[in-house]
Motif scaffolding. Structure first.
Motif, PDB file in Angstrom:
ATOM      1  N   LYS A  26       0.829  -1.206   0.000  1.00 31.18           N
ATOM      2  CA  LYS A  26       0.000   0.000   0.000  1.00 31.18           C
ATOM      3  C   LYS A  26       0.865   1.259   0.000  1.00 31.18           C
ATOM      4  O   LYS A  26       0.357   2.360  -0.191  1.00 31.18           O
ATOM      5  CB  LYS A  26      -0.915   0.003   1.231  1.00 31.18           C
ATOM      6  N   ASP A  27       2.165   1.063   0.222  1.00 31.94           N
ATOM      7  CA  ASP A  27       3.083   2.196   0.292  1.00 31.94           C
ATOM      8  C   ASP A  27       3.290   2.783  -1.100  1.00 31.94           C
ATOM      9  O   ASP A  27       3.655   2.073  -2.042  1.00 31.94           O
ATOM     10  CB  ASP A  27       4.424   1.729   0.864  1.00 31.94           C
ATOM     11  N   LEU A  28       3.066   4.101  -1.256  1.00 39.49           N
ATOM     12  CA  LEU A  28       3.237   4.754  -2.553  1.00 39.49           C
ATOM     13  C   LEU A  28       4.701   4.837  -2.950  1.00 39.49           C
ATOM     14  O   LEU A  28       5.022   5.023  -4.129  1.00 39.49           O
ATOM     15  CB  LEU A  28       2.617   6.165  -2.518  1.00 39.49           C
ATOM     16  N   ASN A  29       5.607   4.697  -1.999  1.00 39.19           N
ATOM     17  CA  ASN A  29       7.033   4.780  -2.289  1.00 39.19           C
ATOM     18  C   ASN A  29       7.594   3.409  -2.653  1.00 39.19           C
ATOM     19  O   ASN A  29       8.661   3.016  -2.183  1.00 39.19           O
ATOM     20  CB  ASN A  29       7.785   5.365  -1.093  1.00 39.19           C
ATOM     21  N   VAL A  30       6.860   2.690  -3.478  1.00 45.15           N
ATOM     22  CA  VAL A  30       7.222   1.324  -3.816  1.00 45.15           C
ATOM     23  C   VAL A  30       8.502   1.275  -4.649  1.00 45.15           C
ATOM     24  O   VAL A  30       9.219   0.272  -4.648  1.00 45.15           O
ATOM     25  CB  VAL A  30       6.054   0.628  -4.556  1.00 45.15           C
ATOM     26  N   VAL A  31       8.820   2.361  -5.358  1.00 46.42           N
ATOM     27  CA  VAL A  31      10.045   2.401  -6.166  1.00 46.42           C
ATOM     28  C   VAL A  31      11.281   2.278  -5.271  1.00 46.42           C
ATOM     29  O   VAL A  31      12.173   1.465  -5.525  1.00 46.42           O
ATOM     30  CB  VAL A  31      10.103   3.703  -7.003  1.00 46.42           C
ATOM     31  N   SER A  32      11.334   3.066  -4.219  1.00 49.46           N
ATOM     32  CA  SER A  32      12.470   2.985  -3.297  1.00 49.46           C
ATOM     33  C   SER A  32      12.465   1.667  -2.529  1.00 49.46           C
ATOM     34  O   SER A  32      13.515   1.139  -2.168  1.00 49.46           O
ATOM     35  CB  SER A  32      12.452   4.160  -2.317  1.00 49.46           C
ATOM     36  N   MET A  33      11.278   1.123  -2.298  1.00 48.64           N
ATOM     37  CA  MET A  33      11.170  -0.148  -1.583  1.00 48.64           C
ATOM     38  C   MET A  33      11.773  -1.290  -2.411  1.00 48.64           C
ATOM     39  O   MET A  33      12.473  -2.167  -1.883  1.00 48.64           O
ATOM     40  CB  MET A  33       9.698  -0.442  -1.279  1.00 48.64           C
ATOM     41  N   LEU A  34      11.512  -1.277  -3.726  1.00 44.67           N
ATOM     42  CA  LEU A  34      12.078  -2.300  -4.608  1.00 44.67           C
ATOM     43  C   LEU A  34      13.603  -2.179  -4.639  1.00 44.67           C
ATOM     44  O   LEU A  34      14.311  -3.188  -4.595  1.00 44.67           O
ATOM     45  CB  LEU A  34      11.502  -2.148  -6.019  1.00 44.67           C
ATOM     46  N   GLU A  57      12.795   1.828 -17.542  1.00 43.84           N
ATOM     47  CA  GLU A  57      12.719   2.302 -18.924  1.00 43.84           C
ATOM     48  C   GLU A  57      11.282   2.726 -19.213  1.00 43.84           C
ATOM     49  O   GLU A  57      10.355   1.934 -19.051  1.00 43.84           O
ATOM     50  CB  GLU A  57      13.130   1.186 -19.890  1.00 43.84           C
ATOM     51  N   SER A  58      11.112   3.961 -19.633  1.00 46.40           N
ATOM     52  CA  SER A  58       9.782   4.467 -19.989  1.00 46.40           C
ATOM     53  C   SER A  58       9.689   4.587 -21.503  1.00 46.40           C
ATOM     54  O   SER A  58      10.569   5.175 -22.141  1.00 46.40           O
ATOM     55  CB  SER A  58       9.534   5.837 -19.345  1.00 46.40           C
ATOM     56  N   CYS A  84      -2.027   3.732 -17.017  1.00 47.62           N
ATOM     57  CA  CYS A  84      -1.444   4.801 -16.200  1.00 47.62           C
ATOM     58  C   CYS A  84      -1.479   6.130 -16.944  1.00 47.62           C
ATOM     59  O   CYS A  84      -1.088   6.221 -18.111  1.00 47.62           O
ATOM     60  CB  CYS A  84      -0.011   4.443 -15.829  1.00 47.62           C
ATOM     61  N   LEU A  85      -1.919   7.175 -16.247  1.00 42.20           N
ATOM     62  CA  LEU A  85      -2.089   8.489 -16.862  1.00 42.20           C
ATOM     63  C   LEU A  85      -0.860   9.377 -16.734  1.00 42.20           C
ATOM     64  O   LEU A  85      -0.842  10.497 -17.258  1.00 42.20           O
ATOM     65  CB  LEU A  85      -3.306   9.192 -16.241  1.00 42.20           C
ATOM     66  N   SER A  86       0.181   8.899 -16.038  1.00 39.66           N
ATOM     67  CA  SER A  86       1.427   9.652 -15.933  1.00 39.66           C
ATOM     68  C   SER A  86       2.594   8.676 -15.933  1.00 39.66           C
ATOM     69  O   SER A  86       2.437   7.494 -15.608  1.00 39.66           O
ATOM     70  CB  SER A  86       1.458  10.492 -14.655  1.00 39.66           C
ATOM     71  N   ARG A  87       3.768   9.177 -16.292  1.00 39.55           N
ATOM     72  CA  ARG A  87       4.962   8.330 -16.303  1.00 39.55           C
ATOM     73  C   ARG A  87       5.320   7.879 -14.890  1.00 39.55           C
ATOM     74  O   ARG A  87       5.774   6.753 -14.691  1.00 39.55           O
ATOM     75  CB  ARG A  87       6.127   9.084 -16.943  1.00 39.55           C
ATOM     76  N   ALA A  88       5.123   8.754 -13.919  1.00 43.16           N
ATOM     77  CA  ALA A  88       5.429   8.398 -12.532  1.00 43.16           C
ATOM     78  C   ALA A  88       4.527   7.267 -12.051  1.00 43.16           C
ATOM     79  O   ALA A  88       4.965   6.350 -11.356  1.00 43.16           O
ATOM     80  CB  ALA A  88       5.274   9.625 -11.631  1.00 43.16           C
ATOM     81  N   GLU A  89       3.246   7.343 -12.436  1.00 41.21           N
ATOM     82  CA  GLU A  89       2.305   6.289 -12.052  1.00 41.21           C
ATOM     83  C   GLU A  89       2.687   4.963 -12.700  1.00 41.21           C
ATOM     84  O   GLU A  89       2.620   3.910 -12.061  1.00 41.21           O
ATOM     85  CB  GLU A  89       0.885   6.692 -12.471  1.00 41.21           C
ATOM     86  N   ALA A  90       3.094   5.009 -13.974  1.00 37.67           N
ATOM     87  CA  ALA A  90       3.498   3.792 -14.680  1.00 37.67           C
ATOM     88  C   ALA A  90       4.734   3.178 -14.027  1.00 37.67           C
ATOM     89  O   ALA A  90       4.835   1.954 -13.877  1.00 37.67           O
ATOM     90  CB  ALA A  90       3.767   4.103 -16.146  1.00 37.67           C
ATOM     91  N   ARG A  91       5.656   4.024 -13.633  1.00 36.24           N
ATOM     92  CA  ARG A  91       6.879   3.560 -12.965  1.00 36.24           C
ATOM     93  C   ARG A  91       6.553   2.893 -11.637  1.00 36.24           C
ATOM     94  O   ARG A  91       7.091   1.831 -11.306  1.00 36.24           O
ATOM     95  CB  ARG A  91       7.807   4.763 -12.758  1.00 36.24           C
ATOM     96  N   ARG A  92       5.661   3.507 -10.852  1.00 31.76           N
ATOM     97  CA  ARG A  92       5.261   2.910  -9.567  1.00 31.76           C
ATOM     98  C   ARG A  92       4.551   1.577  -9.783  1.00 31.76           C
ATOM     99  O   ARG A  92       4.776   0.618  -9.034  1.00 31.76           O
ATOM    100  CB  ARG A  92       4.354   3.871  -8.793  1.00 31.76           C
TER     101      ARG A  92
END
Length: 274
Positions: A26-34, A57-58, A84-92
Motif C-alpha cells: 500500500k506504500d506509494l514509495n514502492v520504487v524505493s522499496m524495490l 525504462e519508460s 497509467c495516466l502519468s509516467r510516474a504512475e506507470a513507474r510505480r
C-alpha cells in the motif's frame, strides 16, 4: 493461501526489517522499496555483485496511457499492467509488479529443484521433438539445457531468468546448434553481440521470405503487450522485440533487401513505429 501470505510476511521482515509487512503493497514509495529490497539481497547474499541494481525504462509517448518497464538484477523484466495516466504512475505500477514477484521469488517453491528440472526437461523434449535420452547427451540442445539447469540447482527462478531467456531466444531463432556447440551455457551472456548475431539471422530470413520480419515484430509487440497487461515476466518478449527492431532498422536502410510489396509497406510502417 494463508500459509503463502505468512511466508511473504516473514520474507519482508527478513529483507525489509524497517517496513511493516501489512503496509508494503500500500506504500506509494514502492520504487524505493524495490531498490531497498535488491540492495539488501546483494548485501546478504552477494547476489549479482557485478550488475546494477534496478533499471527503469519508460516508452516514449506523446500522452497517456504510459508504459514503464523495470529490469531486475539477473535480467528479469516487468512492466505496469494498469492503464497509467502519468509516467510516474506507470513507474510505480511496474515497481509494484516487480516487488510482488521478487517477494514470491523468495519462497522455497521458487527454487530450482530436481523435480523442477525433470519437468522442464520433459517440456524441452516435447518442444524440440527430441527424446529423454537426449537429456544425458550434452551435444544435443536438450542435453545442453539439462546441463544448464543442473548447474543452477538451488537458484531462484529470477536468478535463472537470464539463462532461461537465452535458451528461449535460441529456440525461437532456430540457433540451438550454437547452444549445443558450446556444451556450457554459462559461456553465454545476453549482450549486444548476441542480439546482433540474431538480428543478422533475421535479415537473412527476410531475404528468403520478404515480410517475415514485419510479421514477427507485429506478433512480438502483441505478445509483449498481452504479457505486460497480465503482469507476467517480460524478458523473452522484450528481447524478441529488440532483436527484430534491430533487424528492421538494417532492412529499412537497405532498399534491396526485398522487393516492394504489401509486406514491404507494412515493414516500412513498422520502421516508423520503431
Amino acid at each position: 493461501m494463508d500459509r503463502t501470505l505468512e511466508s511473504l510476511r516473514h520474507i519482508i521482515a527478513q529483507v525489509l526489517p524497517h517496513r511493516d509487512p501489512a503496509l508494503v503493497f500500500k506504500d506509494l514509495n514502492v520504487v524505493s522499496m524495490l531498490q531497498e529490497f535488491w540492495e539488501s539481497k546483494q548485501q546478504q547474499k552477494a547476489a549479482f555483485p557485478s550488475e546494477g541494481v534496478v533499471v527503469y525504462e519508460s516508452l516514449p509517448a506523446p500522452g497517456p496511457p504510459f508504459v514503464s518497464y523495470v529490469t531486475l538484477p539477473g535480467g528479469s523484466c516487468f512492466g505496469n499492467f494498469q492503464c497509467c495516466l502519468s509516467r510516474a504512475e506507470a513507474r510505480r505500477d511496474a515497481a509494484k509488479v516487480a516487488l510482488i514477484n521478487s517477494l514470491f521469488n523468495e519462497l522455497p517453491s521458487r527454487r530450482i529443484t530436481k523435480e523442477f528440472i525433470m519437468e522442464s526437461v520433459q517440456e524441452a523434449v516435447a518442444s524440440t521433438s527430441g527424446t529423454l535420452d537426449d537429456a544425458d547427451d550434452p551435444s544435443t540442445s536438450v542435453g545442453a539445457y539439462h546441463y544448464m539447469l543442473e548447474s543452477n540447482m538451488g537458484k531462484t527462478m529470477l536468478e535463472f531468468q537470464e539463462l532461461m531467456t537465452i535458451f528461449q531466444l535460441l529456440h525461437w531463432n532456430g540457433s540451438l546448434k550454437a547452444l549445443r556447440e558450446t556444451k556450457c551455457s554459462r559461456q553465454y551472456s545476453l549482450d549486444e553481440k548476441m542480439r546482433s548475431h540474431m538480428a543478422l539471422d533475421w535479415i537473412m530470413k527476410e531475404r528468403d521470405s520478404p515480410g517475415i520480419v514485419s510479421q514477427e515484430l507485429r506478433m512480438a509487440l502483441r505478445q509483449l503487450e498481452e504479457a505486460r497487461k497480465a503482469g507476467q515476466e517480460l524478458r523473452f518478449y522484450k528481447e524478441k522485440k529488440e532483436i527484430l527492431s534491430l533487424a528492421l532498422t538494417q532492412i529499412c536502410s537497405d532498399p534491396d533487401t526485398s522487393s516492394p510489396s504489401d509486406d514491404q509497406l507494412s515493414l516500412t510502417a513498422l520502421c516508423g513505429y520503431h
